[in-house]
Enzyme design. Structure first.
Site, mmCIF file in Angstrom:
data_model
loop_
_atom_site.group_PDB
_atom_site.id
_atom_site.type_symbol
_atom_site.label_atom_id
_atom_site.label_comp_id
_atom_site.label_asym_id
_atom_site.label_seq_id
_atom_site.Cartn_x
_atom_site.Cartn_y
_atom_site.Cartn_z
ATOM 1 N N CYS A 299 0.885 -1.180 0.000
ATOM 2 C CA CYS A 299 0.000 0.000 0.000
ATOM 3 C C CYS A 299 0.911 1.214 0.000
ATOM 4 C CB CYS A 299 -0.921 -0.009 1.212
ATOM 5 S SG CYS A 299 -1.878 -1.548 1.380
ATOM 6 N N ALA A 300 1.411 1.582 -1.159
ATOM 7 C CA ALA A 300 2.637 2.374 -1.251
ATOM 8 C C ALA A 300 2.481 3.884 -1.130
ATOM 9 C CB ALA A 300 3.347 2.043 -2.565
ATOM 10 N N ALA A 301 1.452 4.478 -1.730
ATOM 11 C CA ALA A 301 1.361 5.944 -1.778
ATOM 12 C C ALA A 301 1.287 6.515 -0.352
ATOM 13 C CB ALA A 301 0.135 6.352 -2.585
ATOM 14 N N PRO A 302 1.859 7.714 -0.112
ATOM 15 C CA PRO A 302 2.426 8.651 -1.094
ATOM 16 C C PRO A 302 3.862 8.381 -1.519
ATOM 17 C CG PRO A 302 2.451 9.655 1.066
ATOM 18 C CD PRO A 302 1.770 8.325 1.241
ATOM 19 N N LYS B 79 8.054 5.625 2.061
ATOM 20 C CA LYS B 79 8.601 4.316 2.425
ATOM 21 C C LYS B 79 9.150 3.601 1.189
ATOM 22 C CE LYS B 79 5.392 3.714 6.307
ATOM 23 N NZ LYS B 79 4.536 4.879 6.002
ATOM 24 N N ARG C 270 -3.182 9.113 -6.237
ATOM 25 C CA ARG C 270 -2.077 8.987 -5.275
ATOM 26 C C ARG C 270 -0.834 8.429 -5.967
ATOM 27 N NH1 ARG C 270 -3.833 5.787 -0.072
ATOM 28 N NH2 ARG C 270 -1.891 6.676 0.686
ATOM 29 N N CYS D 106 -0.047 3.651 11.474
ATOM 30 C CA CYS D 106 0.102 4.889 12.249
ATOM 31 C C CYS D 106 -1.099 4.994 13.193
ATOM 32 C CB CYS D 106 0.224 6.114 11.344
ATOM 33 S SG CYS D 106 -1.096 6.286 10.123
#
Length: 491
Positions: free
Chosen positions: A231-234, A237, A260, A356
């Site tokens: 789940c890469a965006a933005p 990471k 995104r 988070c």
């Protein structure tokens, strides 16, 4: 007026739980992301106060404004920097300004406070966002830590060396240090601004909270490996993973939101990332046995979560307990589904799961359920010197918070494969495909007569029985061998 309209739109989506605030801001592609982010964060922080003022003065009835837009305008008029718009909107708000100011003053008198900030709930006052240090990750794809430090020193900053304890991260003015846990992270005083700095614009540094740097740092994929950022965006990471991999190997990055991904593509380009492959795709629909993923050994999974660890996203006044409970249950179900799906990649060695969030429902409880359903994976203990651990019974995990680690709230767990799927249960002692049919003794003797001396030793090495029947069989085999040789000599 565009700033206020966009801020109201994002605030409404955030209140309807349609996404994390930071994600919604990045999705907007607004020209001044920083200005928009600050306005929405502050408006949301004072949301309950603003709503009370708006309802008391009947502002919506007099102006025909929607509540979210009214909140944004009233915040900037009474608490922020003053309205920056013009035209009819500003004229309307200025007309009602005296009544709005009077209501704010009456509220302070009723609550016996003198400052606007004192109107906020106690939890919002304890950890203001501007008390956290400014963290800057050096992008090693474009520069080195040493070169970045030298450049900053020439730019007027004062380098104090590597931090040795958490207290060393409390900095003032233009002092900065190297982080005590992550060697590529530099730490500055809270209000240090880098958005217009050359190093930031050139992609040499990434503005990223320390806790957000932990997942890629702990996964630590070696150069040349195949990695998935689920789940890469933005993209912070993702760029960190690419730096650790030294841009060698393959980095698959997935996100369901095309906007995104477009923002992320720009970020990765500026960071000099070249080993990535972006996919506008639902990660849960990815074929784990697809040929392109046959060499994937590392996965970073940072799924959608409540965002409750992000200081500026906290809102203690709007969520009903039952609604919040249902929302957390839904998020946890989705997170567990993503985690189980990730563990199905056939050559997976290690996976980092992070959120988070401060809620155990999204953290320890998800990990515990996953381990129960996937007994061929185990938790790896992380950073023994880290001051905040996962809640019992999972102290191998890490937690982060504004008070104990001087970061945003975060959770990280590292799962490692201990054996292949299916070896722990429902596997017979001798698989059917591996069973051996034992030949009768005469047939064995005939085969053994045709073996070389070395092969005969190998064949009989495991025969350690000393009973009389075994000795008789060996004597018979010797006699047959001698008779066969004699027959050949006669011929």
């Amino acid at each position: 007026m565009a700033l206020y309209i966009k801020a109201a739109e994002i605030l409404q989506k955030a209140e309807m739980k349609q996404g994390a605030l930071k994600t919604l801001v990045y999705d907007s592609k607004f020209p001044s992301i920083k200005q928009l982010f600050a306005l929405v964060c502050e408006t949301q922080k004072f949301s309950s106060i603003l709503q009370e003022i708006i309802e008391s003065t009947k502002l919506l009835k007099h102006t025909k404004l929607k509540m979210t837009l009214a909140k944004v305008l009233v915040y900037d008029l009474l608490i922020g920097q003053g309205l920056k718009c013009g035209g009819t909107w500003k004229a309307k708000m200025m007309k009602h300004r005296p009544r709005l100011q009077a209501e704010l003053a009456r509220m302070k008198v009723r609550r016996k406070v003198s400052r606007n900030e004192d109107l906020l709930p106690a939890s919002a006052q304890q950890t203001p966002r501007n008390q956290l240090p400014r963290y800057v990750r050096v992008n090693t794809l474009k520069t080195s830590v040493e070169d970045a430090v030298d450049y900053l020193k020439r730019d007027g900053f004062s380098y104090l060396g590597q931090a040795l304890k958490l207290d060393n991260l409390t900095l003032k003015n233009k002092d900065f240090v190297m982080d005590l846990h992550l060697p590529e992270l530099l730490v500055f005083s809270p209000k240090t601004e880098f958005h217009d700095h050359f190093l930031y614009k050139a992609g040499h540094i990434i503005l990223q909270d320390k806790a957000s740097c932990l997942p890629a740092y702990l996964l630590d994929p070696p150069p040349g490996s195949h990695v998935i950022d689920a789940c890469a965006a933005p993209g912070n990471k993702t760029s960190h993973l690419a730096a650790i991999m030294k841009n060698r190997g393959r980095l698959f990055a997935f996100d369901l939101d095309g906007k995104r991904l477009a923002t992320m593509s720009t970020l990765l380009l500026r960071a000099g990332v070249t080993c990535h492959q972006l996919a506008n795709q639902d990660f849960l629909k990815v074929d784990t046995n697809g040929p392109q993923y046959k060499d994937v050994e590392y996965i970073l999974l940072d799924p959608s979560c409540s965002g409750s660890g992000m200081v500026c996203l906290r809102d203690d006044s709007t969520a009903h307990p039952e609604e919040e409970k249902a929302r957390l249950a839904s998020l946890a179900s989705f997170q567990l589904k993503c985690l189980n799906h990730s563990l199905r990649f056939p050559r997976l060695k290690r996976l980092v799961y992070s959120t988070c969030s401060i809620h155990s429902q999204e953290n320890e409880e998800v990990i515990a359920a996953c381990l129960q359903q996937n007994p061929n994976f185990r938790l790896v203990p992380l950073l023994g010197q880290w001051p905040e651990r996962g809640l019992e019974p999972l102290p191998q995990c890490l937690r982060a918070s504004t008070t104990k680690t001087l970061t945003q709230g975060f959770f990280v767990a590292l799962l490692e494969k201990v054996c292949d799927a299916g070896t722990l249960k429902e596997k017979p002692a001798v698989p059917k495909s591996e069973t051996v049919d034992v030949l009768p003794a005469p047939a064995v003797a005939e085969e053994n007569a045709e073996l070389s001396d070395t092969e005969k030793l190998m064949f009989t090495a495991g025969d350690t029985t000393d009973d009389s029947s075994s000795k008789k069989k060996r004597r018979k085999r010797k006699k047959k061998k001698k008779a066969a040789k004699a027959e050949l000599n006669l011929k």
